[in-house]
Write an enzyme that holds these catalytic residues in place. Structure first.
Site, mmCIF file in Angstrom:
data_model
loop_
_atom_site.group_PDB
_atom_site.id
_atom_site.type_symbol
_atom_site.label_atom_id
_atom_site.label_comp_id
_atom_site.label_asym_id
_atom_site.label_seq_id
_atom_site.Cartn_x
_atom_site.Cartn_y
_atom_site.Cartn_z
ATOM 1 N N ASP A 142 103.921 193.434 27.819
ATOM 2 C CA ASP A 142 102.796 192.632 27.344
ATOM 3 C C ASP A 142 102.001 193.479 26.358
ATOM 4 O O ASP A 142 102.041 194.713 26.403
ATOM 5 C CB ASP A 142 101.902 192.190 28.504
ATOM 6 C CG ASP A 142 101.141 190.912 28.202
ATOM 7 O OD1 ASP A 142 101.454 189.870 28.806
ATOM 8 O OD2 ASP A 142 100.220 190.949 27.357
ATOM 9 N N ASP A 173 104.276 195.156 21.677
ATOM 10 C CA ASP A 173 103.965 194.136 20.671
ATOM 11 C C ASP A 173 105.303 193.529 20.271
ATOM 12 O O ASP A 173 106.056 194.097 19.489
ATOM 13 C CB ASP A 173 103.269 194.771 19.466
ATOM 14 C CG ASP A 173 102.934 193.752 18.380
ATOM 15 O OD1 ASP A 173 103.423 192.596 18.453
ATOM 16 O OD2 ASP A 173 102.208 194.111 17.433
ATOM 17 N N VAL A 174 105.608 192.365 20.826
ATOM 18 C CA VAL A 174 106.942 191.786 20.654
ATOM 19 C C VAL A 174 107.236 191.358 19.223
ATOM 20 O O VAL A 174 108.388 191.080 18.879
ATOM 21 C CB VAL A 174 107.151 190.593 21.605
ATOM 22 C CG1 VAL A 174 107.209 191.057 23.048
ATOM 23 C CG2 VAL A 174 106.057 189.535 21.402
ATOM 24 N N ASN A 214 109.492 185.482 26.675
ATOM 25 C CA ASN A 214 108.487 184.513 27.088
ATOM 26 C C ASN A 214 107.156 184.611 26.341
ATOM 27 O O ASN A 214 106.393 183.648 26.319
ATOM 28 C CB ASN A 214 108.236 184.681 28.599
ATOM 29 C CG ASN A 214 107.049 183.894 29.075
ATOM 30 O OD1 ASN A 214 107.123 182.677 29.239
ATOM 31 N ND2 ASN A 214 105.941 184.573 29.303
ATOM 32 N N TYR A 221 102.835 176.543 15.471
ATOM 33 C CA TYR A 221 103.391 176.673 16.820
ATOM 34 C C TYR A 221 104.674 175.859 16.944
ATOM 35 O O TYR A 221 105.689 176.352 17.456
ATOM 36 C CB TYR A 221 102.349 176.191 17.825
ATOM 37 C CG TYR A 221 102.774 176.257 19.271
ATOM 38 C CD1 TYR A 221 102.712 177.447 19.984
ATOM 39 C CD2 TYR A 221 103.224 175.112 19.938
ATOM 40 C CE1 TYR A 221 103.085 177.510 21.318
ATOM 41 C CE2 TYR A 221 103.597 175.159 21.271
ATOM 42 C CZ TYR A 221 103.526 176.364 21.962
ATOM 43 O OH TYR A 221 103.908 176.406 23.278
ATOM 44 N N LYS A 252 108.553 177.027 17.796
ATOM 45 C CA LYS A 252 109.236 176.564 19.000
ATOM 46 C C LYS A 252 110.505 175.781 18.666
ATOM 47 O O LYS A 252 111.498 175.877 19.398
ATOM 48 C CB LYS A 252 108.280 175.734 19.865
ATOM 49 C CG LYS A 252 107.114 176.548 20.420
ATOM 50 C CD LYS A 252 107.592 177.781 21.202
ATOM 51 C CE LYS A 252 106.448 178.556 21.816
ATOM 52 N NZ LYS A 252 106.918 179.726 22.598
#
Length: 281
Positions: A37, A63-64, A90, A157, A161
């Site tokens: 996270d 930091d993805v 996720n 967003y 997705k």
């Protein structure tokens, strides 16, 4: 995957919401869990709480959106546990209320980085490791019902997705074509009781914000924000994920009521008619 005891799970966005629920469920199944996270305080508290309950966990600030962070996450996982069997890509943010034409470059870069590039990095880094292990493994990519629908609001967003859905579908076919032991699922929940509408708390300072010019967008954002606390409990989503893992189920749709909107969109496409107006989700 049928067996989980002593297997290793890596979960991004693990300090809260769906990620935390997935981590808790992994522990219940007897797994070792790597918590990733960007929110250090929440991550530290989550690790401490889970260790206090006897869980075998490792917290890695990640930091993805950054390739080097995801690469470091994989390295630390291997150093600690020697393998990875379940990867949950996720982490996610909601973005901004602005309509697409008012969204800034900073808005696009932030949301694309966390929601889509994170999955790209996760797949690029972890799939080769899983293939080399030659053991039963599974990847769960968190998309959203917003990845199957198009309606007003949260435009960036939805772009991310939709991207996660097709990335997952393509990955599924490519792995199946090779007879790989690595399986894939895409999680498409509806409204879940998380802090996603507070995502701006983790927005980096180098991505400045600006208020939307369209009052309707702000009103829509507020309406959605008020719906979230009454959303599905994250633990229920985690339970659905594990049921899907055991059944090798690709599409995980936790909110059946959203399927009618998906059906309408598919019919619009197949009949080549203009998009049917649907309520913002």
């Amino acid at each position: 995957m049928k067996e989980f005891k002593d297997k290793v799970a890596v979960i991004t966005g693990a300090a809260s919401g769906i990620g935390r629920a997935l981590a808790d469920r992994c522990v219940q199944e007897g797994m070792k869990v790597v918590l990733a996270d960007v929110e250090v305080e929440s991550l530290t508290k989550t690790e401490a709480s889970m260790k206090a309950s006897g869980a075998t966990v490792l917290a890695v600030r990640t930091d993805v959106s950054q390739a080097r962070d995801v690469e470091a996450l994989a390295q630390k996982t291997l150093e600690a546990f020697g393998a990875v069997h379940l990867l949950c890509n996720n982490a996610g943010v909601a973005g901004t209320a602005a309509p697409i034409w008012e969204s800034t470059l900073a808005d696009w870069e932030w949301v694309m980085g966390v929601n889509l590039w994170s999955v790209i990095h996760g797949v690029r880094v972890f799939v080769p490791l899983m293939l080399a292990q030659d053991t039963d493994c599974h990847i769960v990519n968190t998309a959203s019902m917003a990845g199957l629908l198009s309606c007003p609001g949260l435009g960036i967003y939805k772009v991310t997705k939709h991207g996660v859905v097709t990335l997952s579908e393509t990955l599924y076919h490519e792995l199946a074509e090779r007879g790989a032991k690595v399986k894939v699922s895409v999680l498409c929940p509806g409204i879940v009781n998380t802090r996603i509408m507070e995502s701006a708390r983790n927005r980096p300072g180098h991505f400045p914000t600006k208020e939307p010019l369209d009052p309707a967008s702000g009103a829509g954002w507020e309406a959605l924000r008020q719906l979230v606390p009454a959303g599905m409990p994250p633990v229920q989503v985690a339970n659905a994920v594990f049921a899907a893992l055991r059944n090798d189920q690709f599409y995980i749709l936790t909110h059946p009521e959203g399927k009618e909107g998906v059906r309408t969109r598919m019919e619009d496409i197949l009949q080549e008619r203009n998009p049917t107006a649907q309520p913002a989700r």
